[in-house]
Structures are given as C-alpha cells and as structure tokens.
Design a protein around this motif. Structure first.
Motif, PDB file in Angstrom:
ATOM      1  N   THR A 201       0.950  -1.150  -0.053  1.00  0.00           N
ATOM      2  CA  THR A 201       0.072  -0.105  -0.136  1.00  0.00           C
ATOM      3  C   THR A 201       0.706   1.378  -0.105  1.00  0.00           C
ATOM      4  N   SER A 202       0.244   2.326  -0.020  1.00  0.00           N
ATOM      5  CA  SER A 202       1.110   3.540  -0.173  1.00  0.00           C
ATOM      6  C   SER A 202       0.683   4.708   0.686  1.00  0.00           C
ATOM      7  N   VAL A 203       1.591   5.512   1.216  1.00  0.00           N
ATOM      8  CA  VAL A 203       1.222   6.661   1.924  1.00  0.00           C
ATOM      9  C   VAL A 203       0.775   7.951   1.113  1.00  0.00           C
ATOM     10  N   VAL A 204      -0.444   8.290   1.270  1.00  0.00           N
ATOM     11  CA  VAL A 204      -0.926   9.381   0.508  1.00  0.00           C
ATOM     12  C   VAL A 204      -0.442  10.761   1.102  1.00  0.00           C
ATOM     13  N   SER A 205      -0.673  10.914   2.510  1.00  0.00           N
ATOM     14  CA  SER A 205      -0.096  12.027   2.906  1.00  0.00           C
ATOM     15  C   SER A 205       0.074  11.788   4.356  1.00  0.00           C
ATOM     16  N   GLY A 206       0.928  12.884   4.941  1.00  0.00           N
ATOM     17  CA  GLY A 206       1.236  12.606   6.424  1.00  0.00           C
ATOM     18  C   GLY A 206       2.474  11.886   6.712  1.00  0.00           C
TER      19      GLY A 206
END
Ligand code: ATP
Length: 891
Positions: A201-206
C-alpha cells in the motif's frame, strides 16, 4: 496476542525491539534467520515451455507442414533429395527457434537488469540513528519512517503518526485514502485495523513511524497477491504491428506457393519437383526472425537509454518516446538543479541580503520567530551517513533550515509536537511547537495562501494590521524577488493556547525569504534540440508565475515578449475547449498549478492529437503520469508512487535526459526500418530464380537450402547490427513522426522490393547465366542436379546475393544519406556481421562439408569480380537515387 490489539509498547516488546529500532548486529542476525524482504516474483512459464513455444507458433507450423510434405515426397518418390530438404527445413525451425528464444531471453534479461538499477529505499531507525537501506534488507522488529509518496515496504504496526493517510487499493481494492493512527484496535483482522499498514500500500499524505512485523512472503501482500508491478510485459504497438505484418507476409507467401504449385501442375511439371519450389517460395518469404529482432532492438535501446540516465519500465515506452510531440515539464529539479540557497529576505518592510545577516544582529533578534520557523517547520531529517550527520529531504527546506539555524542560534527547548503537512493544493505547511515561551504555530508556504491566514504583519516599527496597503507592499516585494527567478516563501506564526484548534488563522506574517535555484547547465542545449526536433515544451510548475517566467527566459524556453502565462486559478475557470484553444499558443507556461491540474493539461493535449510526455514526482502526479503517453518520474526526488505510475524514470532528474531518451526512441524506429529494408531486399533475388525456373524452364538457379543459407545465415547478424545503430546525428533535426505513420510505408516497400531487390535479382541471374554461358550452356539444355557446371552456377547465384547484401547493408544505414558521408559513424557489430557473412559463404563454397550440405562448388575469381562489379553498380545507382532525393529536398 495479535499485534494490532495491544499498545505500542507491548507491540514493540513482542517483537523484541524498541522505538529506537534494532541494533545493526541484531538486524543482521534476523536477516539471516527470516530471509530478505522479497516478494515472490510472478511465475513465468518454465524456460523449456517457452522454448517449446518457439517451435509451435504460426510460422513454425507453416514450416513444419513444409517439412512434412518433403518427407512425404521422399516416401512416395524416393531419390529426389526430398528427405534432405525436409531435414533442412527442420533445421531452419530449430535454428530459428533457438535464435528467437535467445533474442527474447536476452531482451528480457536486459529489461530485468534495469529494474535492479533502482531499488526501493527505506528510512529505518537502527540503534536510534536514521539510516537509509534497501527495502529487501528489512527485518521484523525494524522501525521505519514513512512519509507521503512512500510504498509501505513490509507489514507494519504504526507506533507514531502525523495525519497519516494510506491508499489500500493494491490490497483491498478500495481507492479512497484511509486515515491511520497508532492506538490499539478492536478489529478482528489486522487487515482492517487502523494501526496497521500493509506492504504494497502507499502513503497518500502525512507521516509515521512503524515497526515491521512481517516481511517478504509472510506479508499479506506476499501471501495473497502477485507483485503487480512486475506482471507480464505488454507488447508495444510496434511489436504488434510487426507480428501482424509477419503473419500477413507468411499468409501471402503460402498463398503464392499454392498458386505457383497450381500453375506448375497446369504446365505439366512433375508434381514432386513442383511441390519443392512451392515450399521454396514459402520458406524464402516467411519472415522468420523479424519479431524477435524487433524485440531485441527495443530492449537494446532501453539499455542505451539507461546509460543516458533514463530508465524505461515498459518496452512500449521506447517507441512512444520516439514519437513524442510535447513535453510537459516541472520546473524545480528538472529544469533547475534543485540546489537551493536562500539569497535574500524581506524583513520588517525592507529587503536584506543574506550576507548582511551576520552583521545585523539586532534585526535578526527582532525577527527571531521567522528564523525559528525556518529551522523548525519542515520535513527534513538528519540521517547518519557513514558516521556523518546529514540533512536529507527537500533541498528548499534544507536551505531554510540552514539559514534558520544559523540566524536563530540555539533552539534547545523547542520541539515539534504536531504538523499539518504540505500539499500542493494548500501550498503551505505548519507545525505546532512547544517552545520555552509556550506553544507556537509556525506556518510557511506560498505567499497567496499564507496571506489568507494572517491578520497582522511584522514591520520594524512593530505589528501592524494586514491592511490593503501592506498587502500591496508584500506582493510588490514578492514580485521583485520572483522577477529575479527566486522562489519566494512566506513565513507566519502565532501563539497557540491549547491544541491546534483554530489551525492556521489570525497569524502574524513575519517576512519573506527568496531562494535561488540555478537552471541546469545542460537544459538550454536540450531545449534548443527539442526546438530543432519539432517538440514543444510546456513548463507546468507549482511555483509563482513570475519565478516561472524568469527561469523560462533564463533557459531559452521563452523568447517572445508576451508568452501565454496561465495560472492554476485561471485554469480552473477554463472550459476544456478554451484550454484546447489556449494550447495553440506558441509559448505557454502554467504556474501555481496543483498536481491534479496537470492531468487536465495532459488530457487537453491528447485531445489535440499530441503525443504527450509529462514529468512528475509526487503522489498527486500519479494520475497525470498514467494518463500521458509517457509518464516520466524523477528517480531522486520522486516518490515510490510516482515511480510506479511512470513509464520512464530519470536517474538524474534531469530534463536533458528526457531529450536523450527521445533521441534513442527515434533511433530505434529508424533502425527497425533499416533492417526491414535490408531483409526484404533479399527476398526478391530469392523468388525471381524460382519464377524464372517455372516460367522459362531453365535450371533452378538457387536451391531451397541456399535460400535458407541467406535467410538464416548470412543475413542474420548484419540485420541485428542495423538494429543496434547509434542515433543518427540528424535524428533530432526533423519533425516528430506523423501519427499513424506506418513502419512499413509504401516508400520502404518500393525501395526494398522494387529497387534494391530487383537490382539484386538481376545481378544474381546475370552471374548465374554468365557461369553457364562461359561453359557453353545454351537455352533449353537440361542440367542434372549433380552436374559440376550446375553446382557452380547455383553457387555463383548464391555468392552474388551475399555480395549484393554486403553492399546493401551499407546502403540501408540511411534512407537518403550517402554511404560516403562520415556522419553515420562506425558500427562494430556491422563489421562483425559482414565478417560472419564472408566466413559463412567461404565455408559453403570452399569446404567439402559446405559443398555437400548446400549443393555448392568452388567458384572462380572472375565470377567474384563480376559479382563485386554488380554490387558496385547497385551502390552507384542507389547513391544516385539518394542524391536526386536529397536534391529534391527530402533530407
Ligand atoms: P514544480 O512543480 O515545477 O516542481 P514546485 O516544486 O514549486 O514546482 P510545488 O512543489 O507544487 O511545486 O510547490 C508549489 C508551491 O508551494 C511552491 O512554490 C512554494 O511556494 C510552496 N511550497 C513548496 N514546498 C513547500 C514546503 N515544503 N512547505 C511550504 N510550502 C511549500
């Protein structure tokens, strides 16, 4: 005990680790025990199965039928040499299959090797030091740092988060980003727990910190899914066109063979002999090795591109690059160096040069809040690199931290407790800090957006309300700095009593800092090359319009007085038609656009029929990267998400590398045309002897085995060498290939078949009759297949084709340029190819084994001279044709 149900401390304890991470030695031990953090690569069919396929495809089947018929003929009418023919055809299938397999294997290895060039990196805390390691070295118990755009490298339990949102679509199929925190969860399955982030999965923000609890195939992703990024290569339009073309030619050849067989029957030829040449026609024309040769040329181009810093992720991108008509490029880091330095400030209502800060201690003291802001409001990390502490992150922020720390001095007692992260829409970020004076909110960003959150402004005389007059002064100050090409950042702050309630409001605007980011030295040259190559460049930047324009002028992207400058705000107001019309402007820049808006620009350009390449680095750039014909991600500054969405990754983030890749892309297309012309030319001298044999009842000038010697022997390496030619110096001096232009144009067919091919056929027949004639043969005289004169004559015919093809290979290196022109440069593989061609023909003509196998005999020096004379004649005629075309201005 399930890790998502317990507290952070318990989860760390259960993995025998701490918030500061594992020690290096323990990590090493665990790596040996748990193995590398690799996912199972997609299972490719077994090599033997794939080798088997090479012998069972459409062409192979046609050839198998041919071989079967030959054996049948031997059975019913023994002694005609049919078995030898059958064996030869089987030999063709085998040689061809193995060669194709080798080419495809080599192409695949080349593409696979490219992937190794850019391993995923992870920031991990080892013994309280942040270090960067490749993702495959992660072990359970490692504490990793996650930030916007990162792919989660293993299954992890979060231990600390700051507004972290993740995209789970690769695992759950859900496209909406989900918020994550570190509190214990009551969920049954870890899959849905808010404190779990899963591999893939991937980090969209933060941002966040997390402890790894499963790696490699023990992760959910490793268990349930195949690695999507490495899933089978799609074939490129070019490969599909070649496959279609090859099938068409093979069907035509079969049709022609059958037709000639029927004609032969009608003319009363003996059926087996008749069948022999029908098979001959088929074998001569089936373009056996075309597709693998094309695939290999594409793969070799990816290697050349990688050497020029452009990493191609999918083969189809190679040809799309070659036909690019527009490049939408970021500014920061791509056109500029992304080597920022704070040059000037606007403090208390006046400009001040950085160099003067050292002497203006009182001023600096009065504005300490601004410098504390610069030193604290960022995402820069201190990383331990071989014992040295280094700042890692956005170069702009590093420059600001640098000036902030230098001016603000000791900031002990200040620490960040919360953060509102930067995003390209808001164009600002804030941090909440605990300071010795209480809690402070520090905000920095683009002036327009920071201004909206401010109520006061800091002048030397003290705080003043942010009225229209002071706004005008501020904007004028920004314009002045931006006009010099500086990127301008605004700084604001306020005291916060409790929590972050009220967010970024009622702040005090403390001042502006102007940062210089010099254009890359190679860029003006690359832009000029694009202009010569008919490729438009559109700058699409998040920066201020004036900064964008100043840089565009410095690099020669804008030359006119009045280029069209469209801001993100204006773009929002435009209808798709208006945007399409605006894109007709000769010089156009987009500034202050959000990443999402890039997609609109790309779509509008596609609507206009352009082939669009677009650059990007952030998470929000992914849709535009996907939608463009060629998405180009930055290898250094780019996020994992952008890289996964892109077709090409720039290893050095440099615009000039895009231009180099386009050059290579164009060259591949040219090269494929070169070897197509070369291979097709020799088909005519292979067919004409059969036609003459049938129609004029002369002895067969070229046997099937001899045809095979040309197609699968002498022609092979030179064709490969033409496929590997270096880009022509003039390749970037012509307009992009017209859309829909076919690889096999009528011009190419006419040149190969009707000109070069006819000349080769004429020469082969002339030399054949010369040998017969000099021995007193007369028309109508039959010759036995073993007659020494016949053997010599067919050998002469074969040798002439080979000599003509040696001349032809030079002629095929350029459709219009003279072979005497030195611009084409050398090609080692070509020299090797010709040497192999000569060695093979020498083997066929001058060794007993060659003579036996190919039904040939040694031939005289005079015959050689005659063939060479014919090649020179063809060379002169082709040179003449090229000269006439050049005169007519086709170059
Ligand atoms: P390009 O798209 O050409 O790379 P860019 O890097 O300036 O340009 P963005 O990253 O979208 O584009 O930044 C847009 C604006 O947001 C910048 O001009 C700056 O004013 C502001 N900005 C950029 N990074 C930060 C940051 N880390 N913190 C606060 N503001 C920022």
């Amino acid at each position: 005990m399930r890790i998502h149900t317990v507290t952070v401390e318990q989860s760390l304890a259960s993995l025998k680790t701490a918030a500061t991470g594992l020690s290096a030695s323990e990590a090493g031990r665990r790596l040996a025990e748990y193995g590398p953090n690799h996912f199972e690569v997609v299972q490719r069919p077994h090599l033997l199965l794939r080798l088997g396929k090479e012998f069972t495809h459409f062409f192979a089947i046609i050839l198998w039928i041919g071989a079967g018929l030959s054996f049948l003929a031997e059975h019913f009418d023994p002694g005609q040499g049919m078995a030898r023919l059958g064996l030869a055809i089987v030999g063709v299938i085998l040689i061809n299959g193995v060669f194709s397999f080798w080419q495809e294997y080599k192409a695949e290895r080349a593409v696979a090797a490219l992937r190794q060039l850019l391993p995923q990196k992870v920031k991990v805390s080892r013994a309280a030091q942040i270090v960067e390691i490749v993702a495959s070295e992660l072990v359970p118990g490692d504490v990793i740092l996650l930030e916007e755009g990162d792919f989660v490298p293993a299954d992890c339990r979060l231990i600390e988060v700051a507004r972290l949102r993740v995209n789970l679509s690769t695992v759950t199929g859900e496209a909406l980003a989900k918020a994550r925190d570190s509190a214990p969860s009551a969920e049954e399955s870890p899959l849905h727990a808010r404190n779990i982030v899963l591999a893939g999965t991937s980090v969209v923000s933060g941002q966040g910190r997390a402890v790894v609890y499963a790696t490699g195939r023990h992760t959910e992703f490793g268990r349930i899914a195949q690695l999507t990024q490495t899933a089978g290569e799609t074939s490129s339009p070019l490969q599909r066109e070649i496959a279609r073309l090859s099938r068409l030619v093979a069907s035509l050849a079969t049709g022609m063979g059958v037709l000639l067989f029927l004609v032969g029957q009608a003319m009363g030829l003996p059926p087996w002999e008749n069948m022999l040449f029908a098979i001959g026609i088929i074998v001569a024309n089936v373009p056996e090795g075309l597709l693998p040769t094309v695939t290999l040329s594409l793969a070799m181009a990816t290697q050349r591109m990688a050497r020029r810093q452009a990493l191609v992720r999918h083969l189809p991108a190679v040809e799309a690059l070659g036909s690019t008509t527009v490049i939408c490029s970021d500014k920061t880091g791509t056109l500029t160096e992304n080597r920022m330095s704070a040059q000037g400030l606007w403090l208390g209502g006046a400009f001040i040069a950085r160099a003067d800060l050292a002497t203006r201690t009182q001023l600096v003291d009065e504005h300490r809040q601004l410098f504390a802001n610069a030193a604290l409001c960022h995402n820069v990390r201190e990383i331990d690199e071989n014992g040295k502490r280094e700042l890692r992150g956005d170069p702009m922020e590093i420059a600001l931290v640098d000036i902030g720390r230098q001016a603000a001095g000791d900031l002990d007692g200040y620490h960040v407790v919360d953060e509102i992260p930067f995003d390209t829409d808001r164009k600002r970020m804030s941090v909440l800090c605990q300071t010795p004076q209480g809690r402070m909110l520090y905000c920095k960003g683009a002036l327009e957006t920071v201004l909206d959150c401010c109520r006061f402004i800091q002048f030397d005389a003290g705080l003043a309300p942010l009225d229209p007059a002071s706004r005008t002064r501020l904007l004028a100050a920004q314009d002045e700095m931006a006009g010099r090409g500086l990127r301008v950042l605004a700084f604001a702050h306020r005291a916060v009593d409790e929590g972050l309630s009220g967010d970024e409001q009622e702040m005090i605007l403390a001042g502006l800092i102007g940062l210089e980011d010099p254009p890359r030295a190679e860029v003006p040259g690359a832009i000029a090359r694009c202009a010569a190559a008919g490729i438009r460049i559109i700058m699409v930047t998040g920066d201020h319009p004036r900064t964008a324009l100043a840089i565009a002028r410095q690099i020669g992207l804008v030359r006119s007085e009045e280029p069209l400058l469209i801001s993100g705000e204006q773009l929002r107001q435009m209808s798709p038609t208006q945007l399409q019309l605006a894109l007709d402007a000769a010089e156009i820049l987009f500034a202050r656009v959000a990443a999402e808006q890039k997609m609109r620009i790309v779509e509008a350009l596609k609507q206009k029929g352009e082939i669009v390449a677009v650059t990007g680095d952030g998470v929000n750039d992914a849709p535009a990267l996907k939608s463009a014909h060629i998405g180009i991600a930055m290898g250094i500054a780019g996020t994992d998400v952008a890289k996964a969405a892109a077709d090409v990754i720039l290893l050095d983030d440099n615009f000039a590398s895009i231009v180099a890749a386009i050059e290579e892309g164009r060259a591949v297309y040219d090269n494929i045309r070169k070897f197509l012309t070369y291979i097709l030319s020799s088909n005519i001298p292979e067919i004409v002897p059969y036609l003459a044999f049938v129609l004029f009842r002369i002895p067969l000038p070229l046997t099937i085995l001899q045809i095979l010697a040309v197609d699968l022997g002498t022609d092979m390496l030179p064709a490969l060498a033409l496929g590997a030619e270096k880009p022509d110096p003039a390749v970037m001096q012509r307009a992009p290939r017209a859309r829909g232009e076919r690889l096999l144009s009528w011009g190419l067919i006419a040149r190969a078949y009707l000109f070069l091919g006819v000349l080769e056929a004429a020469a082969a027949m002339a030399v054949f009759f010369f040998v017969l004639g000099s021995a007193g043969w007369h028309y109508g005289q039959a010759l036995a297949p073993t007659d020494p004169l016949y053997l010599q004559a067919t050998s002469a015919c074969l040798m002439t084709i080979v000599v003509m093809q040696i001349g032809n290979v030079f002629l095929c290196r350029h459709p219009l340029r003279s072979t005497l022109d030195r611009k084409s440069g050398g090609n080692r593989l070509l020299r090797l190819g010709i040497a192999s061609e000569l060695a093979l023909i020498a083997f066929i003509l001058y060794t007993p084994a060659g003579n036996w196998l190919f039904g040939s005999a040694p031939i005289s020096g005079t015959t050689w001279l005659l063939a060479i004379g014919c090649a020179l004649l063809m060379w002169s005629l082709e040179e003449l044709r090229k000269a006439i075309l050049r005169r007519a201005g086709k170059d």
